[in-house]
Design a protein around this motif. Structure first.
Motif, PDB file in Angstrom:
ATOM      1  N   GLY A 120      28.997 -32.251   1.110  1.00 20.88           N
ATOM      2  CA  GLY A 120      27.739 -32.963   0.956  1.00 20.88           C
ATOM      3  C   GLY A 120      26.652 -32.472   1.892  1.00 20.88           C
ATOM      4  O   GLY A 120      25.558 -33.019   1.910  1.00 20.88           O
ATOM      5  N   ILE A 121      26.944 -31.428   2.661  1.00 24.51           N
ATOM      6  CA  ILE A 121      25.972 -30.842   3.570  1.00 24.51           C
ATOM      7  C   ILE A 121      25.669 -29.426   3.062  1.00 24.51           C
ATOM      8  O   ILE A 121      26.585 -28.639   2.813  1.00 24.51           O
ATOM      9  N   CYS A 122      24.405 -29.110   2.910  1.00 30.15           N
ATOM     10  CA  CYS A 122      23.982 -27.797   2.414  1.00 30.15           C
ATOM     11  C   CYS A 122      24.424 -26.713   3.396  1.00 30.15           C
ATOM     12  O   CYS A 122      24.146 -26.804   4.596  1.00 30.15           O
ATOM     13  N   VAL A 123      25.112 -25.704   2.904  1.00 25.99           N
ATOM     14  CA  VAL A 123      25.591 -24.629   3.769  1.00 25.99           C
ATOM     15  C   VAL A 123      24.451 -23.718   4.226  1.00 25.99           C
ATOM     16  O   VAL A 123      24.584 -23.020   5.226  1.00 25.99           O
ATOM     17  N   GLU A 124      23.340 -23.760   3.526  1.00 24.40           N
ATOM     18  CA  GLU A 124      22.188 -22.929   3.878  1.00 24.40           C
ATOM     19  C   GLU A 124      21.310 -23.597   4.923  1.00 24.40           C
ATOM     20  O   GLU A 124      20.954 -22.988   5.928  1.00 24.40           O
ATOM     21  N   SER A 125      20.961 -24.862   4.677  1.00 26.84           N
ATOM     22  CA  SER A 125      19.980 -25.528   5.546  1.00 26.84           C
ATOM     23  C   SER A 125      20.578 -26.584   6.465  1.00 26.84           C
ATOM     24  O   SER A 125      19.934 -27.000   7.422  1.00 26.84           O
ATOM     25  N   GLY A 126      21.783 -27.053   6.149  1.00 30.35           N
ATOM     26  CA  GLY A 126      22.387 -28.121   6.932  1.00 30.35           C
ATOM     27  C   GLY A 126      21.882 -29.506   6.539  1.00 30.35           C
ATOM     28  O   GLY A 126      22.264 -30.504   7.148  1.00 30.35           O
ATOM     29  N   GLU A 127      21.032 -29.581   5.509  1.00 34.78           N
ATOM     30  CA  GLU A 127      20.519 -30.871   5.031  1.00 34.78           C
ATOM     31  C   GLU A 127      21.576 -31.566   4.169  1.00 34.78           C
ATOM     32  O   GLU A 127      22.470 -30.928   3.615  1.00 34.78           O
ATOM     33  N   GLU A 128      21.420 -32.874   4.036  1.00 31.05           N
ATOM     34  CA  GLU A 128      22.324 -33.643   3.185  1.00 31.05           C
ATOM     35  C   GLU A 128      21.989 -33.395   1.721  1.00 31.05           C
ATOM     36  O   GLU A 128      20.825 -33.381   1.324  1.00 31.05           O
ATOM     37  N   ILE A 129      23.028 -33.197   0.914  1.00 29.91           N
ATOM     38  CA  ILE A 129      22.849 -33.019  -0.528  1.00 29.91           C
ATOM     39  C   ILE A 129      22.847 -34.409  -1.150  1.00 29.91           C
ATOM     40  O   ILE A 129      23.781 -35.184  -0.924  1.00 29.91           O
ATOM     41  N   PRO A 130      21.827 -34.758  -1.933  1.00 30.88           N
ATOM     42  CA  PRO A 130      21.764 -36.099  -2.521  1.00 30.88           C
ATOM     43  C   PRO A 130      22.978 -36.398  -3.405  1.00 30.88           C
ATOM     44  O   PRO A 130      23.510 -35.517  -4.084  1.00 30.88           O
ATOM     45  N   PHE A 131      23.399 -37.649  -3.389  1.00 26.85           N
ATOM     46  CA  PHE A 131      24.554 -38.089  -4.166  1.00 26.85           C
ATOM     47  C   PHE A 131      24.366 -37.792  -5.648  1.00 26.85           C
ATOM     48  O   PHE A 131      25.302 -37.372  -6.332  1.00 26.85           O
ATOM     49  N   GLU A 132      23.159 -37.979  -6.171  1.00 28.36           N
ATOM     50  CA  GLU A 132      22.894 -37.733  -7.590  1.00 28.36           C
ATOM     51  C   GLU A 132      23.142 -36.269  -7.951  1.00 28.36           C
ATOM     52  O   GLU A 132      23.635 -35.959  -9.025  1.00 28.36           O
ATOM     53  N   ARG A 133      22.790 -35.371  -7.074  1.00 29.90           N
ATOM     54  CA  ARG A 133      23.044 -33.943  -7.317  1.00 29.90           C
ATOM     55  C   ARG A 133      24.538 -33.663  -7.301  1.00 29.90           C
ATOM     56  O   ARG A 133      25.052 -32.910  -8.130  1.00 29.90           O
ATOM     57  N   LEU A 136      36.632 -28.919  -2.439  1.00 26.68           N
ATOM     58  CA  LEU A 136      37.742 -29.751  -1.966  1.00 26.68           C
ATOM     59  C   LEU A 136      38.091 -29.412  -0.515  1.00 26.68           C
ATOM     60  O   LEU A 136      38.420 -30.308   0.274  1.00 26.68           O
ATOM     61  N   GLN A 137      38.000 -28.139  -0.167  1.00 27.87           N
ATOM     62  CA  GLN A 137      38.265 -27.731   1.210  1.00 27.87           C
ATOM     63  C   GLN A 137      37.192 -28.292   2.140  1.00 27.87           C
ATOM     64  O   GLN A 137      37.489 -28.738   3.251  1.00 27.87           O
ATOM     65  N   ARG A 138      35.919 -28.288   1.680  1.00 23.73           N
ATOM     66  CA  ARG A 138      34.843 -28.858   2.495  1.00 23.73           C
ATOM     67  C   ARG A 138      35.057 -30.358   2.699  1.00 23.73           C
ATOM     68  O   ARG A 138      34.713 -30.899   3.749  1.00 23.73           O
ATOM     69  N   MET A 139      35.647 -31.028   1.702  1.00 15.76           N
ATOM     70  CA  MET A 139      35.959 -32.459   1.856  1.00 15.76           C
ATOM     71  C   MET A 139      36.971 -32.646   2.982  1.00 15.76           C
ATOM     72  O   MET A 139      36.840 -33.553   3.801  1.00 15.76           O
ATOM     73  N   LYS A 140      37.985 -31.777   3.000  1.00 12.96           N
ATOM     74  CA  LYS A 140      39.007 -31.863   4.044  1.00 12.96           C
ATOM     75  C   LYS A 140      38.407 -31.560   5.421  1.00 12.96           C
ATOM     76  O   LYS A 140      38.779 -32.177   6.417  1.00 12.96           O
ATOM     77  N   ASP A 141      37.497 -30.603   5.449  1.00  8.73           N
ATOM     78  CA  ASP A 141      36.877 -30.198   6.724  1.00  8.73           C
ATOM     79  C   ASP A 141      35.827 -31.191   7.207  1.00  8.73           C
ATOM     80  O   ASP A 141      35.383 -31.113   8.364  1.00  8.73           O
ATOM     81  N   GLY A 142      35.374 -32.069   6.308  1.00  5.92           N
ATOM     82  CA  GLY A 142      34.349 -33.029   6.677  1.00  5.92           C
ATOM     83  C   GLY A 142      32.931 -32.487   6.553  1.00  5.92           C
ATOM     84  O   GLY A 142      31.995 -33.064   7.101  1.00  5.92           O
ATOM     85  N   THR A 143      32.760 -31.389   5.845  1.00  2.79           N
ATOM     86  CA  THR A 143      31.421 -30.804   5.679  1.00  2.79           C
ATOM     87  C   THR A 143      30.908 -30.953   4.252  1.00  2.79           C
ATOM     88  O   THR A 143      29.841 -30.409   3.933  1.00  2.79           O
TER      89      THR A 143
END
Length: 189
Positions: free
Chosen positions: A95-108, A86-93
Motif C-alpha cells: 500500500g506504499i508506492c515504491v517510487e514516491s513512498g506515498e500511500e496508495i489509495p484503497f480504491e486504487r 503478497l510479499q510486500r504484505m508480509k514485509d509490511g510495505t
C-alpha cells in the motif's frame, strides 16, 4: 501500511490470493511446460506435417501460437506482480508506492490489488518504435525509382492492355482454338 485497516487488508489479501489461484490454475491446466509453447507446431496442431493443403492454414496456426504466447507472457508477469504484492504484505510495505513512498489509495488497490505505484508514479509503457532488423541491411531504392510510374499513373487502361501484350504471343494453341480445323497458331485468333 497504517492507512489501511484490518478489514481492508483482509479484503485485498483475499483478492490477491484468488487472483493467484486463478493464474496458477491457468498454467496448471495448460501445462507449465507449455507456458512458453515448447511444443513444435506439428505437435501442437496434431497435424502429420506442417505443409498443409492451404498456406493460410499454417498462417492461422502461427498467429494462434503467437497470440497464446503473448497471453501467457502477460499472465506470467501478472502472477509475478501478485506474488510481489503478497510479499510486500508480509514485509509490511503493502500500500506504499515504491517510487514516491506515498500511500496508495484503497480504491486504487481495490481496482489493481497488485499495484506498487500511485497513479502519478506508475511507469509508462511506451510502444516500441524499433524498426525491423531487415531495414539495417536493405539498400534504399535508386533515386527516382517509381517516379515514371507515378507520372504515368492511370494511362494504361483495360482497353489497351491486350494491344500492348498481344505482340508477345498468346498461350492459345490450335488444340484449344474456338474455330475448328485450325492448323496454324496465327489462324487461332
Amino acid at each position: 501500511m497504517n492507512h489501511l485497516n484490518d478489514s481492508q487488508l483482509a479484503e485485498l489479501k483475499h483478492m490477491l490470493l484468488e487472483q493467484k489461484k486463478d493464474l496458477e490454475k491457468h498454467f496448471e491446466q495448460n501445462g507449465q511446460e507449455n507456458a512458453q509453447l515448447g511444443e513444435t507446431l506439428t505437435d501442437s496442431t496434431g497435424e502429420l506435417s506442417s505443409y498443409d493443403n492451404h498456406p493460410a492454414d499454417i498462417g492461422t496456426e502461427t498467429f494462434e501460437r503467437s497470440r497464446d504466447l503473448a497471453i501467457n507472457d502477460s499472465l506470467q508477469d501478472e502472477l509475478e506482480q501478485v506474488n510481489a504484492a503478497l510479499q510486500r504484505m508480509k514485509d509490511g510495505t503493502y500500500g506504499i508506492c515504491v517510487e514516491s513512498g506515498e500511500e496508495i489509495p484503497f480504491e486504487r488497490l481495490q481496482a489493481i490489488p497488485y499495484t506498487a505505484y500511485t497513479v502519478e508514479h506508475t511507469p509508462t509503457r511506451e510502444l516500441s518504435n524499433d524498426r525491423p532488423v531487415e531495414e539495417q541491411v536493405m539498400t534504399p531504392p535508386p533515386k527516382g525509382a517509381g517516379e515514371v510510374r507515378q507520372r504515368n499513373a492511370g494511362r494504361f487502361d483495360d482497353a489497351g492492355a491486350w494491344d500492348a501484350v498481344e505482340k508477345y504471343g498468346t498461350s492459345n494453341s490450335p488444340a484449344t482454338a474456338a474455330k475448328r480445323d485450325v492448323t496454324d497458331y496465327d489462324e487461332n485468333m
